[in-house]
Design a protein around this motif. Structure first.
Motif, PDB file in Angstrom:
ATOM      1  N   GLU A  55       0.796  -1.220   0.000  1.00 28.31           N
ATOM      2  CA  GLU A  55       0.000   0.000   0.000  1.00 28.31           C
ATOM      3  C   GLU A  55       0.834   1.278   0.000  1.00 28.31           C
ATOM      4  O   GLU A  55       0.467   2.241  -0.665  1.00 28.31           O
ATOM      5  CB  GLU A  55      -0.952   0.007   1.203  1.00 28.31           C
ATOM      6  CG  GLU A  55      -2.018  -1.066   1.151  1.00 28.31           C
ATOM      7  CD  GLU A  55      -2.999  -0.871   0.013  1.00 28.31           C
ATOM      8  OE1 GLU A  55      -3.446   0.269  -0.218  1.00 28.31           O
ATOM      9  OE2 GLU A  55      -3.314  -1.874  -0.659  1.00 28.31           O
ATOM     10  N   SER A  64      -2.622   9.275  -1.001  1.00 27.12           N
ATOM     11  CA  SER A  64      -2.995   9.001  -2.387  1.00 27.12           C
ATOM     12  C   SER A  64      -3.480  10.262  -3.078  1.00 27.12           C
ATOM     13  O   SER A  64      -3.772  11.267  -2.428  1.00 27.12           O
ATOM     14  CB  SER A  64      -4.126   7.953  -2.437  1.00 27.12           C
ATOM     15  OG  SER A  64      -5.370   8.550  -2.083  1.00 27.12           O
ATOM     16  N   ASN A  67      -9.380   9.832  -5.119  1.00 27.31           N
ATOM     17  CA  ASN A  67     -10.070   8.671  -5.681  1.00 27.31           C
ATOM     18  C   ASN A  67     -11.265   9.137  -6.508  1.00 27.31           C
ATOM     19  O   ASN A  67     -11.709  10.282  -6.358  1.00 27.31           O
ATOM     20  CB  ASN A  67     -10.555   7.753  -4.547  1.00 27.31           C
ATOM     21  CG  ASN A  67      -9.402   7.179  -3.752  1.00 27.31           C
ATOM     22  OD1 ASN A  67      -8.397   6.765  -4.300  1.00 27.31           O
ATOM     23  ND2 ASN A  67      -9.555   7.162  -2.433  1.00 27.31           N
ATOM     24  N   ARG A  72      -9.569  10.329  -0.267  1.00 27.90           N
ATOM     25  CA  ARG A  72      -8.145  10.038  -0.387  1.00 27.90           C
ATOM     26  C   ARG A  72      -7.789   8.939   0.599  1.00 27.90           C
ATOM     27  O   ARG A  72      -8.512   8.688   1.547  1.00 27.90           O
ATOM     28  CB  ARG A  72      -7.318  11.298  -0.109  1.00 27.90           C
ATOM     29  CG  ARG A  72      -7.604  12.365  -1.196  1.00 27.90           C
ATOM     30  CD  ARG A  72      -6.792  13.573  -1.003  1.00 27.90           C
ATOM     31  NE  ARG A  72      -5.477  13.332  -1.599  1.00 27.90           N
ATOM     32  CZ  ARG A  72      -4.523  14.243  -1.649  1.00 27.90           C
ATOM     33  NH1 ARG A  72      -4.709  15.433  -1.123  1.00 27.90           N
ATOM     34  NH2 ARG A  72      -3.360  13.976  -2.194  1.00 27.90           N
ATOM     35  N   ASP A  73      -6.633   8.299   0.381  1.00 30.23           N
ATOM     36  CA  ASP A  73      -6.150   7.222   1.226  1.00 30.23           C
ATOM     37  C   ASP A  73      -4.869   7.680   1.913  1.00 30.23           C
ATOM     38  O   ASP A  73      -4.039   8.349   1.306  1.00 30.23           O
ATOM     39  CB  ASP A  73      -5.887   5.961   0.398  1.00 30.23           C
ATOM     40  CG  ASP A  73      -7.127   5.512  -0.364  1.00 30.23           C
ATOM     41  OD1 ASP A  73      -8.215   5.515   0.232  1.00 30.23           O
ATOM     42  OD2 ASP A  73      -7.006   5.183  -1.554  1.00 30.23           O
ATOM     43  N   GLN A  78      -2.973   2.912   3.846  1.00 30.17           N
ATOM     44  CA  GLN A  78      -3.822   3.686   2.952  1.00 30.17           C
ATOM     45  C   GLN A  78      -5.288   3.651   3.399  1.00 30.17           C
ATOM     46  O   GLN A  78      -6.192   3.307   2.645  1.00 30.17           O
ATOM     47  CB  GLN A  78      -3.667   3.219   1.501  1.00 30.17           C
ATOM     48  CG  GLN A  78      -2.297   3.549   0.915  1.00 30.17           C
ATOM     49  CD  GLN A  78      -2.115   5.049   0.746  1.00 30.17           C
ATOM     50  OE1 GLN A  78      -2.504   5.604  -0.266  1.00 30.17           O
ATOM     51  NE2 GLN A  78      -1.538   5.721   1.728  1.00 30.17           N
ATOM     52  N   ASN A  80      -8.804   4.983   4.095  1.00 32.76           N
ATOM     53  CA  ASN A  80      -9.600   5.947   3.354  1.00 32.76           C
ATOM     54  C   ASN A  80     -10.181   7.001   4.292  1.00 32.76           C
ATOM     55  O   ASN A  80     -10.352   6.757   5.483  1.00 32.76           O
ATOM     56  CB  ASN A  80     -10.725   5.204   2.613  1.00 32.76           C
ATOM     57  CG  ASN A  80     -11.469   6.100   1.665  1.00 32.76           C
ATOM     58  OD1 ASN A  80     -12.440   6.736   2.054  1.00 32.76           O
ATOM     59  ND2 ASN A  80     -11.010   6.156   0.421  1.00 32.76           N
ATOM     60  N   TRP A 116      -8.889  -5.005   1.996  1.00 32.77           N
ATOM     61  CA  TRP A 116      -7.724  -4.681   1.170  1.00 32.77           C
ATOM     62  C   TRP A 116      -7.617  -5.595  -0.048  1.00 32.77           C
ATOM     63  O   TRP A 116      -6.593  -5.658  -0.699  1.00 32.77           O
ATOM     64  CB  TRP A 116      -6.436  -4.750   2.015  1.00 32.77           C
ATOM     65  CG  TRP A 116      -6.287  -3.549   2.887  1.00 32.77           C
ATOM     66  CD1 TRP A 116      -5.636  -2.389   2.575  1.00 32.77           C
ATOM     67  CD2 TRP A 116      -6.787  -3.379   4.205  1.00 32.77           C
ATOM     68  NE1 TRP A 116      -5.717  -1.513   3.628  1.00 32.77           N
ATOM     69  CE2 TRP A 116      -6.418  -2.099   4.644  1.00 32.77           C
ATOM     70  CE3 TRP A 116      -7.530  -4.191   5.064  1.00 32.77           C
ATOM     71  CZ2 TRP A 116      -6.765  -1.612   5.907  1.00 32.77           C
ATOM     72  CZ3 TRP A 116      -7.867  -3.692   6.321  1.00 32.77           C
ATOM     73  CH2 TRP A 116      -7.478  -2.419   6.715  1.00 32.77           C
TER      74      TRP A 116
END
Length: 151
Positions: A55, A64, A67, A72-73, A78, A80, A116
Motif C-alpha cells: 500500500e 494518495s 479517488n 483520499r487514502d 492507505q 480511506n 484490502w
C-alpha cells in the motif's frame, strides 16, 4: 472530528499528533517492530507487513491522489477518508503505531483482510468476481511483498 484533508506535516512512528511527510519510510525491520507493538503476530504479522509495503512501501506519511469518489487514502495501510473518526482519529492518521493499531482492530486481530482485496469474501470476493484482472494484480503485488518478509 477533524477532516482528514486538514492533516499535514511530518510523519511520526509513534504517538498521537503525527503529521505527514510523504518521503519518510520505515525500514523493513522498523515496520515489523511497529506491527508487533500493535499486536500483530504470526501469519497476521507477515500479512500486515506485506500489505503495508504494497500500500505505501512502508511510508507512514503516504497520501494518495483523489479517488474517483472524491476521497483520499492515508498512511501505511492507505486508510480511506471514511475511516477518519471511526477507525482512527485524524490527529493519529499518519502515526505508524496508531494506524497499525486501527488496522489490527479493523482486521479482527489480523485475520480478515478482505477490505484490502485479500481473500475471497467481502470486498475481496466482490473484486474477484467483478474485476478479476484487478484482483489478480493486487494479489500478485501482495504476494511479491509477502515473499520478501524480513527474517
Amino acid at each position: 472530528t477533524t477532516p482528514a484533508s486538514a492533516v499535514a506535516g511530518t510523519a511520526s512512528t509513534s504517538g498521537s499528533g503525527a503529521v505527514r511527510d510523504a518521503a519518510a519510510q520505515l525500514g523493513p525491520k522498523q515496520l515489523v517492530a511497529v506491527l508487533e507493538r500493535a499486536g500483530f503476530r504470526g501469519e497476521g504479522l507477515r500479512t500486515a507487513w506485506a500489505l503495508a509495503m504494497r500500500e505505501s512501501h512502508g511510508r507512514p506519511g503516504a497520501l494518495s491522489g483523489t479517488n474517483p469518489n472524491g476521497t483520499r487514502d492515508h498512511g501505511l495501510f492507505q486508510l480511506n477518508d471514511i475511516h477518519v473518526g471511526r477507525a482512527i482519529a485524524a490527529d493519529d492518521l499518519y502515526s505508524a503505531d496508531k494506524q497499525a493499531q486501527a488496522v489490527l482492530r479493523m482486521t479482527k486481530g489480523g485475520t480478515d483482510w478482505s477490505s484490502w482485496g485479500l481473500g475471497h469474501s467481502g470486498w475481496a470476493g466482490h473484486l474477484e468476481r467483478e474485476q478479476p484482472a484487478f484482483y489478480a494484480r493486487i494479489n500478485a503485488s501482495f504476494r511479491a511483498w509477502y515473499d520478501r518478509f524480513p527474517q
